[in-house]
Structures are given as structure tokens and as C-alpha cells.
Scaffold this active site. Structure first.
Site, PDB file in Angstrom:
ATOM      1  NE  ARG A  59      45.650 164.741 191.296  1.00 28.61           N
ATOM      2  CZ  ARG A  59      45.028 165.887 191.060  1.00 28.61           C
ATOM      3  NH1 ARG A  59      45.319 166.962 191.797  1.00 28.61           N
ATOM      4  NH2 ARG A  59      44.120 165.987 190.102  1.00 28.61           N
ATOM      5  CG  HIS A 254      48.788 166.052 164.213  1.00 30.91           C
ATOM      6  ND1 HIS A 254      49.718 165.563 165.099  1.00 30.91           N
ATOM      7  CD2 HIS A 254      47.593 165.958 164.860  1.00 30.91           C
ATOM      8  CE1 HIS A 254      49.122 165.202 166.217  1.00 30.91           C
ATOM      9  NE2 HIS A 254      47.837 165.440 166.097  1.00 30.91           N
TER      10      HIS A 254
END
Length: 521
Positions: A59, A254
Site C-alpha cells: 500500500r 514444523h
């Protein structure tokens, strides 16, 4: 989409037309410190798929030159030259992914860049998780995700973790994403799967005939996976971490992914669908405990003030950004079981903690002792006394055989075994065989993000996580989180920073099973 059916084969159009890598969140830390260096490294290598363009989207207003300068200033010295070659193909578009007009303008700009609509497009959502669904919906509305079944040019989306906060939110997110794109277009990234040693689990297990026959409950006493970190809440991470905690941040994703590769059944091939099917089966076979068993087989804790590398560090509740009434854990340890023919009854011990004495990630496979103890018997015991002490557990046999797979910071494989000490007496001493990736190959492994970005460009989803893996992982972790939220659950344990965690964690090992690893020193 069922994992028992192959996904449409990825096209090779990345080799014909230059691909476009579109990164949302272009000025974030992940992009500047991980993604752009990985892309620069890929672009500097002579591969058919290295001629891609990079389009940063955020942005903030800036020009192409501004963005090239911003990225170049953060580029590691060893990649400066590689980025200089990539820089002319780096562009910037100011856009808010939730603004339809901005996304339409982005689509027009992409059409003007090298390859245009004929280029394969890889969208990387380096955004907050609550923007994943709106972003993909906006891309679909703008026609940026349209792709024929298995056809060209490709349209793929990479999303970062966390993927949901629990099973319900993960299912809702999967549903929302599937309303905008197919599962074979969606690449959920887990950077642990890009590490060379994690990938080598497949080759180690299924190529070496000496290990696969003993990779089961008959020969393995337990499997232990540890992810230890020295860091605390540096760099303002407390705002994110306190809403997540150790179980959500590391264990659910993980560690369970590593466990799946360690314990899954052999796939029929190395195709993505075959490998992911076996991972899903393994994760679904994790025993989901009831509340009482979950509390007995787990421990949560947080660090208090202590020392790290000889320097004083604050406790978790004193870290900047942590609420005074926080109940977030920084340490979690779990004893689990897999309800499968191969692994029934074998304890799976999982541990993750912050502010521990050293950083390491490893898998330890401890093999059972020989059926008869012939060596190293204590002096002064009769045969009957020796046998009785072994049976009652007051005397433990030495476990000579442990296979240790080091994932980080050293990528190693070590196998311990017993050898006779020189001399007249039959006394056995520990020894080991060791392999180190850097020493053997003379080079370091490519960073995980580099490997995974290349796979995504080439349409190889093998090392990315399927929707069904996500949901199976949450189903397991949610059982523990529900137990921890019950009124009868014990309060958080504590451990001083710079130590190996709370004393009670050792109680997850039973009898003569041993204790937690402390790394390779």
C-alpha cells in the site's frame, strides 16, 4: 480434494515464457530478508525457469526504482551481484489487496510486463492470515487466477503459516480458499520442508536397505524430536507470539511435518500426491487423547528471568509487548503415540522451547537393547540379582544404538554403537559414525525458501502442505489445547531462561527410556 488421486500435472510453461512472481507484502521483513534474496539467488543460476520478473505489491507509494533501491540495500553482500542482474526485472505496484480498483490496476500492469497474460504467475501472500481469503477472492474477481485444468499458463498462490488457529478455523480457511482456486493451485509453505536434511529423510529411509527393515515397533524404542531456540521475544515479536504460543507456532506445523516424514509408510513414487497421501495417513493415525491422558502426557511452561550466552535476559512476562496476565506457553513437551501397525506402542516425544541453552533441531531414533545383556554387568551382583534389577527398572541397560538426524544449525547424521575397550576385560564403550553435509559436499545447502520458490515455479508441490495434512495436525493439537483450558489443568510451569526447560519434562520418559537430548555440543 482427495490425496489418493494425483493433482493435474504442472505445465512447463515457466520454461517457455518468463514467469511473474507477485509478492503481496513487498516491504515486510519476510520479503526483504528471505524472499528477495532467494529470488536473487535463483535468478543468478542458469536454469530455464530463472528468467522471471518480480512484482512487489504493497500500500505504500513508491516507484520501481525506489523499490529496487530498498531491496538492494537489504541484500546480503554475497548476493549483491546476483540482485544487480535481477533488478531490471523487479517492479512495484501500489495496491491494497482488498480494494477492487487497485487489484484491477494490478492486473493491467501485469499484462504490460514481460510475458503479459502468457506468463505463468506465482502469487506470494506475505500477509496477515486474515487477509488470505480476501486476497484470493480479489484475485479471482479480477481474473488473475483463471487457469484451465492442468493447462497453461499456470496460476499458483503461496500462503504462509499460521494456517488457522485450530481445526475449525483451518477448515473455514480451506473452504474460503477453495472457493477461489483449486487445491492444486494452492501452495501452503512450511520452510522446514525446504531444509536439505528434512528432505534427506526420504532418501535416508527409502534408499538404504539397512535401516528400513528395522524402522518399526519391533526395533525402535522411541522417537524424539526437539526444536530448541535461544531467542526470546526480540524484534517486537511478542505481539504475534502471545496470541500463538509454542504449540501453535512450532509443534502443529514444523514438528508434525518432520514426524510425518520420519514415520510415514513408503510412498509408491516421489510424485507429490503419493508422498502427501502417506503424510496424511500418518498424521491421521496420531492418537487423539482424551483430556486426562492429554494432561498426563504433556507439559507447558514459560521462561523466567535468567541468562543467555552469559547475558541477563528478562522473563517472558517482562518482555516488551507481553500482557501481565498472559497465559501463553514458551515451552511445550508432549508424549504421543501413533495408532498404526508399524508404530503401535512406540512413544513419540516432541519438545520445543524458547530461551534454551543452545539452538538446535534434531530427530533421535533410539533402538531397543539386545535381548540379553552380556557386557558391562555391574560387579558384585549375582545373575539372579542382576536379572531382577533389570526387570524392576532399578538398573537400566545401556542403549548403544541411537540414530541422530541433525537438521539445524548443523546438517548431520550420527549413528552411535558400542565397541570393545582395549584390554583383557569385555567392556564396551560408546562410539559413533558421523556424516556432515558441509564436510562431505564442501558446500552449504541452499536456503529453504530458495528451494521452495523454485519448486513452486516449476509446479512441484511435494514439499508443500495439503489441506488434509493441516486439518489432521490441528485435530491432534486441539486435543491438548482443550485439555490445557480445563479448570483442573495444572498452571503453567516455569523454567529460568538459559536452562533446558522445566524439571517435569523428564517425567514424560518412562522407566529406562532415557531423557531429552541436549544437542550435539
Amino acid at each position: 480434494m482427495s490425496t489418493t488421486q494425483p493433482s493435474p500435472k504442472a505445465s512447463n510453461d515457466a520454461r517457455k515464457d518468463p514467469a511473474q512472481v507477485v509478492i503481496f507484502g513487498a516491504s515486510g521483513d519476510l520479503t526483504l530478508h528471505k524472499l528477495m534474496p532467494a529470488l536473487a539467488s535463483l535468478a543468478g543460476k542458469d536454469r530455464p525457469s530463472s528468467g522471471f520478473s518480480v512484482i512487489g505489491v504493497s500500500r505504500s507509494p513508491k516507484s520501481d526504482e525506489d523499490y529496487r533501491r530498498e531491496v538492494g540495500e537489504r541484500m546480503p553482500p554475497e548476493l549483491k551481484d546476483a540482485f544487480a542482474r535481477l533488478a531490471p526485472r523487479v517492479f512495484f505496484v501500489q495496491a491494497d489487496v482488498e480494494d477492487a480498483a487497485d487489484v484491477a490496476a494490478l492486473a493491467a500492469r501485469l499484462d504490460e510486463l514481460p510475458g503479459g497474460r502468457s506468463a505463468g504467475r506465482l502469487y506470494y501472500l506475505s500477509l496477515k492470515p486474515d487477509l488470505f481469503a480476501p486476497a484470493t477472492a480479489a484475485l479471482k474477481h479480477a481474473g488473475l487466477l483463471e487457469q484451465a485444468e492442468g493447462g497453461a499458463p499456470f496460476r499458483r498462490v503461496i500462503v504462509e503459516k499460521p494456517f488457522g488457529r485450530d481445526l475449525e478455523s483451518a477448515q473455514a480457511l480451506n473452504h474460503a480458499l477453495h472457493s477461489s482456486l483449486r487445491e492444486d493451485q494452492l501452495y501452503r509453505i512450511d520452510h522446514y520442508l525446504g531444509k536439505e536434511t528434512v528432505q534427506n529423510l526420504l532418501g535416508f529411509r527409502f534408499h538404504n536397505a539397512i535401516f528400513e527393515p528395522i524402522w518399526n515397533r519391533h526395533h525402535v524404542e522411541h522417537i524424539q524430536i526437539t526444536v530448541a531456540e535461544q531467542l526470546g521475544m526480540e524484534n517486537g515479536r511478542a505481539g504475534y507470539y502471545d496470541t500463538t504460543g509454542a504449540a501453535r507456532d512450532m509443534l502443529q506445523n514444523h514438528m508434525l511435518q518432520v514426524l510425518a516424514l520420519v514415520a510415514m509408510e513408503p510412498p509408491t513414487s516421489l510424485d507429490a500426491w503419493a508422498l502427501r497421501s502417506q503424510k496424511v495417513n500418518l498424521l491421521r493415525s496420531l492418537h487423539v487423547p482424551g483430556p486426562e491422558l492429554a494432561l498426563r502426557n504433556s507439559l507447558r511452561a514459560r521462561y523466567t528471568a535468567g541468562e543467555s550466552d552469559g547475558e541477563p535476559v528478562p522473563g517472558y512476562l517482562e518482555e516488551k509487548g507481553v500482557p501481565a496476565d498472559s497465559s501463553t506457553e514458551t515451552f511445550v513437551a508432549i508424549r504421543a503415540e501413533i495408532d498404526s501397525w508399524r508404530w503401535a506402542g512406540v512413544p513419540i516425544l516432541l519438545r520445543h522451547g524458547k530461551r534454551m541453552p543452545q539452538k538446535f533441531t534434531e530427530v533421535r531414533v533410539q533402538f531397543r537393547v539386545p535381548p540379553l545383556q552380556l557386557f558391562n554387568r555391574p560387579d558384585g551382583l549375582t545373575d539372579d540379582e542382576f536379572r531382577e534389577k533389570l526387570r524392576e527398572g532399578s538398573l537400566c541397560q545401556i542403549r548403544p544404538n541411537v540414530l541422530t538426524l541433525g537438521i539445524q544449525p548443523r546438517e548431520t547424521i550420527q549413528l552411535s554403537f558400542g565397541v570393545k575397550t582395549p584390554g583383557v576385560a569385555m567392556v564396551m564403550s560408546p562410539a559413533e559414525l558421523a556424516f556432515d553435509y558441509r564436510d562431505h559436499f564442501g558446500q552449504t545447502s541452499a536456503p529453504a525458501y530458495e528451494r521452495l520458490l523454485l519448486d513452486a515455479l516449476q509446479g512441484d508441490a511435494t514439499l508443500f502442505v495439503h489441506a488434509e495434512e493441516i486439518e489432521a495436525s490441528w485435530r491432534f493439537i486441539d486435543a491438548f489445547r482443550r485439555a490445557w483450558d480445563r479448570p483442573e489443568a495444572p498452571p503453567l510451569a516455569e523454567y529460568p531462561a538459559g536452562t533446558w526447560g522445566p524439571d517435569g519434562a523428564d517425567e514424560l520418559f518412562h522407566g529406562c527410556e532415557g531423557g531429552w537430548s541436549r544437542g550435539q555440543g
